[in-house]
Structures are given as C-alpha cells and as structure tokens.
Design a protein around this motif. Structure first.
Motif, mmCIF file in Angstrom:
data_model
loop_
_atom_site.group_PDB
_atom_site.id
_atom_site.type_symbol
_atom_site.label_atom_id
_atom_site.label_comp_id
_atom_site.label_asym_id
_atom_site.label_seq_id
_atom_site.Cartn_x
_atom_site.Cartn_y
_atom_site.Cartn_z
ATOM 1 N N THR A 128 0.680 6.651 3.882
ATOM 2 C CA THR A 128 1.725 6.161 2.980
ATOM 3 C C THR A 128 2.745 5.274 3.690
ATOM 4 O OG1 THR A 128 3.065 8.149 3.329
ATOM 5 C CG2 THR A 128 1.491 8.175 1.501
ATOM 6 N N GLU A 129 2.832 5.353 5.028
ATOM 7 C CA GLU A 129 3.875 4.607 5.737
ATOM 8 C C GLU A 129 3.363 3.703 6.852
ATOM 9 O OE1 GLU A 129 7.425 6.591 6.871
ATOM 10 O OE2 GLU A 129 7.385 7.992 5.198
ATOM 11 N N ASP A 160 2.023 -1.243 -1.605
ATOM 12 C CA ASP A 160 2.879 -0.112 -1.255
ATOM 13 C C ASP A 160 2.041 1.158 -1.081
ATOM 14 O OD1 ASP A 160 5.169 -1.679 -1.426
ATOM 15 O OD2 ASP A 160 5.429 -1.264 -3.574
ATOM 16 N N ARG A 203 -1.520 -2.982 6.494
ATOM 17 C CA ARG A 203 -0.158 -2.875 7.013
ATOM 18 C C ARG A 203 -0.145 -3.143 8.517
ATOM 19 N NH1 ARG A 203 0.841 1.902 5.032
ATOM 20 N NH2 ARG A 203 1.630 1.115 3.048
ATOM 21 N N VAL A 217 4.816 -0.782 12.104
ATOM 22 C CA VAL A 217 6.033 -0.290 11.461
ATOM 23 C C VAL A 217 6.750 0.622 12.455
ATOM 24 C CG1 VAL A 217 6.979 1.047 9.560
ATOM 25 C CG2 VAL A 217 4.952 -0.378 9.182
ATOM 26 N N ILE A 227 9.223 5.416 12.906
ATOM 27 C CA ILE A 227 8.473 6.178 11.893
ATOM 28 C C ILE A 227 8.812 7.669 12.016
ATOM 29 C CG2 ILE A 227 6.548 4.597 11.541
ATOM 30 C CD1 ILE A 227 5.016 6.114 13.712
ATOM 31 N N SER A 232 9.591 10.051 9.957
ATOM 32 C CA SER A 232 9.043 11.016 9.001
ATOM 33 C C SER A 232 7.544 11.237 9.180
ATOM 34 C CB SER A 232 9.328 10.556 7.565
ATOM 35 O OG SER A 232 8.699 9.309 7.316
ATOM 36 N N ILE A 233 6.858 10.249 9.752
ATOM 37 C CA ILE A 233 5.409 10.318 9.890
ATOM 38 C C ILE A 233 4.986 10.714 11.300
ATOM 39 C CG2 ILE A 233 3.303 8.897 9.825
ATOM 40 C CD1 ILE A 233 4.376 9.697 7.107
#
Length: 301
Positions: A34-35, A208, A216, A219, A222, A224-225
């Motif tokens: 998701t990220e 998204d 993607r 990023v 991160i 939360s991941i």
C-alpha cells in the motif's frame, strides 16, 4: 561434505514450522504494497536479511562464501525472479491464488526433468501433472476483477522457481545453505535497485495504494511500513533456514510433501489476519494441488 544424521521427526517439525512462518509473514506483503513498491521492499529487506544471515554464519551454521560463484549466481537470479513475481502478485490477489501459482514449480521441475535431463516418468506422475494443472485452474479461475496478466504472474514465478530448483540439483548440490540464501536476497536487491533507477527515469503515473506496487519508485521515510519489512526479512530467513534444514535431516520425498502445508497455513492466516475469503472452488483446487505434489514427491523417490 559431512552428511547430517537422518532425523525424520525433527525434519517434519522443521518443515511444518517453516511453512507456518512463511505462510504467516507473506500475508503482510499486501500491507507493504500500500505504501512502497516491490522493488523497494526487496532492496530494503535485503539489508536486514543478509545481516541476519551473516550472524547465522558467524554463529557457525555455515559459510556465506560459494564454492562456485557462477553457479550460485545463476541459481540466485532464477529464484529471485520467481519470488519477485510471487511477491508482486500478492498485492493483487489472495495469498491462496499466489501460492497456487508458485506451487506449479514441482510440475515444471517434472516437465524439465523429462525435456532437459531426458529422464523417463511413469503414468502416476503424468496423472499428477494433469491433477495439478486442474487444481491451478480452479484456484486461479476466480479473478475478482484482477487483470488477466496478473493471474499469470505467480505461475511465471513457479516456472522460474522450478528452473532455480533444477540448477540447485545439478550445479549447487555442494553449496552451503547460507551462501544460497544470501545469494537470493542479494539478487533480489540488485533487480530492485535496477528497477528503481529505471522508474526514476521513466516516472510513470502511479496508482494509489496496492495497485501501485509494481510502478512506485523510492519512497522515504516509511515509518508505518518499515516494521512490516523488518518482520518479513527476519521471519523469511528463519523460515527458509528451517526449510533447508528439514531437507538436510529428512528424506526429500517425504519432507517435500509437508512443504504443501503452506497451502493451508497461507490461506488460513490470510483469512485470520486480512479477512481474505476462500471459496469452495479454491479449496477444491488447493486440495488437488496438494494431491498432485504428494504424488510427484513420492513417485520421485
């Protein structure tokens, strides 16, 4: 090379433990998707996983240095591509479907044994191939709106994993567990870094959420991941180490049947942790795949 003493019960427990760990932790790839991208996931995971493998080597559980670099590199590249396709599919389908595709590998190994190694197989294993493909069609037949090419990804992963298994058997029989494990992780990271550089230049439009798992770029940060990636790294290394130890302690034809328990553990944790729905058709397909794998394993003794 010193042969380990045969320990059937310990081998069985190691295999079941390995499949439970991998069936549990692979479900979190859908959350990671998701990220971040599959490319960043594999690159970041490699740093932690190889560090863990180095600790295992330092503790005396094997060497990380290959005897034949080119053979380990070839095997690592093939297995890395197979696992990349499997991980990539987890963002788009339930783990039961991804595992069904990946577990086409014994069927591909059998076919390549006939076509490449020119070995003969009997009617039981021919029947097993038919049963296995029927099971795969049943599990993958429920698409839930996913693009058709996505459904091919885990099957392609099974093909590359099978080629890696064949190379392991023919070229890497004398290599250490840790050298092959580190080789896979490093190969995945190399592929990931190349893909991230390509995406940075290409700059495609990224959907998204989990739909952007393949497109993607990098990023950061991160927060939360990152814990999920760390969990995936360490639990995966533990699971694969137990898997290889099971094959060292037990008879391959018996231990490999227990490897199919991940087809139960994976969907169970997918239902428990992620709320994934398993249809009766998928359950029937999983059962056929397990039967086919069991026949191939026993008749290949």
């Amino acid at each position: 090379m010193t042969l380990l003493q045969t320990r059937p019960m310990a081998a069985a427990m190691c295999m079941l433990g390995a499949m439970a760990l991998l069936g549990f932790v692979d479900n979190y790839v859908a959350t990671i998707a998701t990220e971040v991208s599959v490319w960043q996931f594999l690159s970041v995971r490699m740093v932690m996983a190889v560090a863990f493998v180095a600790v295992l080597s330092w503790a005396g559980l094997g060497t990380m240095k290959p005897q034949r670099w080119w053979a380990v590199a070839l095997r690592s590249g093939l297995v890395a591509v197979g696992m990349l396709l499997y991980f990539g599919s987890l963002a788009f389908m339930p783990i039961a479907q991804s595992l069904a595709g990946l577990f086409t590998s014994p069927i591909f190994v059998l076919l390549m044994t006939v076509l490449v190694l020119k070995q003969k197989i009997g009617p039981w294993r021919i029947i097993a191939v038919a049963i296995g493909f029927t099971g795969i069609l049943l599990v993958l037949g429920v698409q839930d709106g996913a693009p058709g090419w996505i459904m091919v990804m885990p099957v392609a992963g099974g093909f590359f994993y099978a080629m890696g298994s064949l190379v392991t058997r023919v070229l890497c029989a004398e290599e250490s567990t840790l050298s092959m494990l580190a080789g896979i992780m490093i190969s995945q990271a190399i592929i990931g870094v190349i893909a991230l550089i390509t995406l940075a230049i290409w700059q495609p439009e990224v959907p998204d959420g989990a739909a952007g798992f393949l497109l993607r770029g990098w990023v950061w940060p991160i927060p939360s991941i990152f814990p999920y990636i760390a969990l995936q790294a360490f639990v995966s290394v533990m699971g694969v180490f137990l898997l290889i130890r099971a094959y060292q302690w037990g008879d391959a034809s018996q231990v490999s049947v227990l490897e199919y328990s991940i087809m139960i553990f994976g969907p169970f944790f997918g239902w428990l942790l992620m709320g994934q729905i398993i249809t009766p058709m998928m359950i029937a397909g999983i059962a056929l795949i397990i039967v086919a794998g069991g026949i191939i394993a026993v008749r290949s003794k």
